[in-house]
Design an enzyme around this catalytic site. Sequence first.
Site, PDB file in Angstrom:
ATOM      1  N   TRP A  10     -20.692  20.542   3.190  1.00 42.10           N
ATOM      2  CA  TRP A  10     -21.434  20.609   1.952  1.00 42.10           C
ATOM      3  C   TRP A  10     -20.494  21.095   0.644  1.00 42.10           C
ATOM      4  O   TRP A  10     -21.033  20.998  -0.400  1.00 42.10           O
ATOM      5  CB  TRP A  10     -22.863  21.129   2.029  1.00 42.10           C
ATOM      6  CG  TRP A  10     -23.756  20.463   2.871  1.00 42.10           C
ATOM      7  CD1 TRP A  10     -23.485  19.578   3.787  1.00 42.10           C
ATOM      8  CD2 TRP A  10     -24.952  21.004   3.263  1.00 42.10           C
ATOM      9  NE1 TRP A  10     -24.500  18.891   4.328  1.00 42.10           N
ATOM     10  CE2 TRP A  10     -25.674  20.009   4.140  1.00 42.10           C
ATOM     11  CE3 TRP A  10     -25.999  21.685   2.703  1.00 42.10           C
ATOM     12  CZ2 TRP A  10     -26.717  20.111   4.773  1.00 42.10           C
ATOM     13  CZ3 TRP A  10     -27.156  21.957   3.245  1.00 42.10           C
ATOM     14  CH2 TRP A  10     -27.739  21.089   4.109  1.00 42.10           C
ATOM     15  N   LYS A  11     -19.626  21.808   1.169  1.00 38.09           N
ATOM     16  CA  LYS A  11     -18.586  22.578   0.145  1.00 38.09           C
ATOM     17  C   LYS A  11     -19.791  23.489  -0.624  1.00 38.09           C
ATOM     18  O   LYS A  11     -20.569  24.016  -0.118  1.00 38.09           O
ATOM     19  CB  LYS A  11     -17.865  21.704  -0.951  1.00 38.09           C
ATOM     20  CG  LYS A  11     -17.184  20.527  -0.094  1.00 38.09           C
ATOM     21  CD  LYS A  11     -16.285  19.937  -0.728  1.00 38.09           C
ATOM     22  CE  LYS A  11     -15.823  18.744  -0.176  1.00 38.09           C
ATOM     23  NZ  LYS A  11     -14.405  18.142  -0.436  1.00 38.09           N
ATOM     24  N   HIS A  98      -9.560  24.303   5.520  1.00 37.52           N
ATOM     25  CA  HIS A  98      -9.738  23.207   4.632  1.00 37.52           C
ATOM     26  C   HIS A  98      -8.640  22.968   3.644  1.00 37.52           C
ATOM     27  O   HIS A  98      -8.242  24.083   3.065  1.00 37.52           O
ATOM     28  CB  HIS A  98     -11.239  23.051   4.031  1.00 37.52           C
ATOM     29  CG  HIS A  98     -11.643  21.951   3.493  1.00 37.52           C
ATOM     30  ND1 HIS A  98     -11.072  21.594   2.058  1.00 37.52           N
ATOM     31  CD2 HIS A  98     -12.337  20.856   3.913  1.00 37.52           C
ATOM     32  CE1 HIS A  98     -11.703  20.495   1.961  1.00 37.52           C
ATOM     33  NE2 HIS A  98     -12.361  20.066   2.822  1.00 37.52           N
ATOM     34  N   GLU A 100      -8.807  22.563   0.646  1.00 38.10           N
ATOM     35  CA  GLU A 100      -9.246  23.305  -0.597  1.00 38.10           C
ATOM     36  C   GLU A 100      -8.993  24.844  -0.587  1.00 38.10           C
ATOM     37  O   GLU A 100      -8.509  25.537  -1.354  1.00 38.10           O
ATOM     38  CB  GLU A 100     -10.610  22.933  -1.019  1.00 38.10           C
ATOM     39  CG  GLU A 100     -10.783  21.504  -1.332  1.00 38.10           C
ATOM     40  CD  GLU A 100     -12.192  20.979  -1.348  1.00 38.10           C
ATOM     41  OE1 GLU A 100     -13.245  21.659  -0.999  1.00 38.10           O
ATOM     42  OE2 GLU A 100     -12.413  19.625  -1.245  1.00 38.10           O
ATOM     43  N   GLU A 170      -7.361  15.327   7.559  1.00 39.74           N
ATOM     44  CA  GLU A 170      -7.901  15.026   6.355  1.00 39.74           C
ATOM     45  C   GLU A 170      -6.510  14.910   5.503  1.00 39.74           C
ATOM     46  O   GLU A 170      -6.236  15.804   4.731  1.00 39.74           O
ATOM     47  CB  GLU A 170      -8.740  16.310   5.708  1.00 39.74           C
ATOM     48  CG  GLU A 170      -9.767  16.421   6.442  1.00 39.74           C
ATOM     49  CD  GLU A 170     -11.050  17.158   6.043  1.00 39.74           C
ATOM     50  OE1 GLU A 170     -11.943  16.361   5.844  1.00 39.74           O
ATOM     51  OE2 GLU A 170     -10.905  18.060   5.410  1.00 39.74           O
ATOM     52  N   GLY A 176     -12.617  13.389  -1.477  1.00 38.84           N
ATOM     53  CA  GLY A 176     -13.312  13.264  -2.620  1.00 38.84           C
ATOM     54  C   GLY A 176     -12.460  12.234  -3.714  1.00 38.84           C
ATOM     55  O   GLY A 176     -13.066  12.204  -4.863  1.00 38.84           O
ATOM     56  N   SER A 216     -12.978  10.699   2.187  1.00 34.67           N
ATOM     57  CA  SER A 216     -13.946   9.493   1.709  1.00 34.67           C
ATOM     58  C   SER A 216     -14.421   8.693   2.755  1.00 34.67           C
ATOM     59  O   SER A 216     -14.580   7.505   2.540  1.00 34.67           O
ATOM     60  CB  SER A 216     -13.071   8.734   0.698  1.00 34.67           C
ATOM     61  OG  SER A 216     -12.702   9.713  -0.479  1.00 34.67           O
ATOM     62  N   GLY A 237     -17.370  14.741   3.494  1.00 37.75           N
ATOM     63  CA  GLY A 237     -17.901  15.666   2.367  1.00 37.75           C
ATOM     64  C   GLY A 237     -18.712  15.170   1.578  1.00 37.75           C
ATOM     65  O   GLY A 237     -20.076  15.356   1.849  1.00 37.75           O
ATOM     66  N   GLY A 238     -18.805  14.467   0.449  1.00 37.40           N
ATOM     67  CA  GLY A 238     -19.638  13.890  -0.519  1.00 37.40           C
ATOM     68  C   GLY A 238     -20.615  13.126   0.201  1.00 37.40           C
ATOM     69  O   GLY A 238     -21.804  13.392  -0.201  1.00 37.40           O
TER      70      GLY A 238
END
Length: 254
Positions: A10-11, A98, A100, A170, A176, A216, A237-238
């Site tokens: 969910w970040k 991750h 990020e 990833e 994203g 994605s 993710g999204g």
Amino acid sequence: MRKKIAAGNWKMNTTLQEGMQLASEVVNMASDEVKSEVQVILIPPFPHLTSINKLVESKNGIYVGAQNCHQEASGAFTGEVSAEILASSGIDFVVIGHSERREYFSESGDLLAAKTNAVLKNRMTPIFCCGEKLEVREQNGHFDLVGTQIKEGLFHLTAAELSKVVIAYEPVWAIGTGVTASTDQAQEMHAHIRQVLAENYDQDLADGISILYGGSVKPDNSRELFACPDVDGGLVGGASLKSRDFVDIAKSFQ
Ligand code: PEP
């Protein structure tokens, strides 16, 4: 038999109320609709973990994970959360490395190796992320880079320890962005990762490790991605922020 996994990262999204709502929708739908052999993992922000863990506690096949942890067990590290604290809260999985975190928090291979150790020491499962940026792929350096990320983060482990790790490939250019790796791109990298594991440990160990694809993943591409022989599920993710989409992804294993 490798585990099939649909993990939702969910970040830094959802208030506690929104998170509880999302989690209860996923739990209700997934309990009825997702095959029992699929592990569904919810990975919300830290403050939601214990409440969501209570919600899923008695549900078979649904687990809760954290997005990160600190490598030390305790101490003067204001704002950080250790693997020991997560384990004491009943958490089963922790995402490590991750892209990020690698990018915005400068997490290095050595640091990720230490975090992996902390997660394993506390009897949780690391979901160890790797993946290349677009410019690396354009220069055909993606196989070497991903191999190096895995070696730096994982190859200090014994075979018994490594067998408890889940790997997530990833590609950064797919996270994203709405651009998904093709099934050929995903399959060839997953096969490469398995080959690197086999060369450095052994084939049985390589064959037993779940390797997830992330970037994605959506309900309209998960079926073909998860049908690849070396793709054992997704780190999403999204699409994991929409209960219907996430459960549809978890349902799309053959
Ligand atoms: C992720 O956050 O790990 C991810 C893959 O995001 P998205 O599915 O939105 O690309």
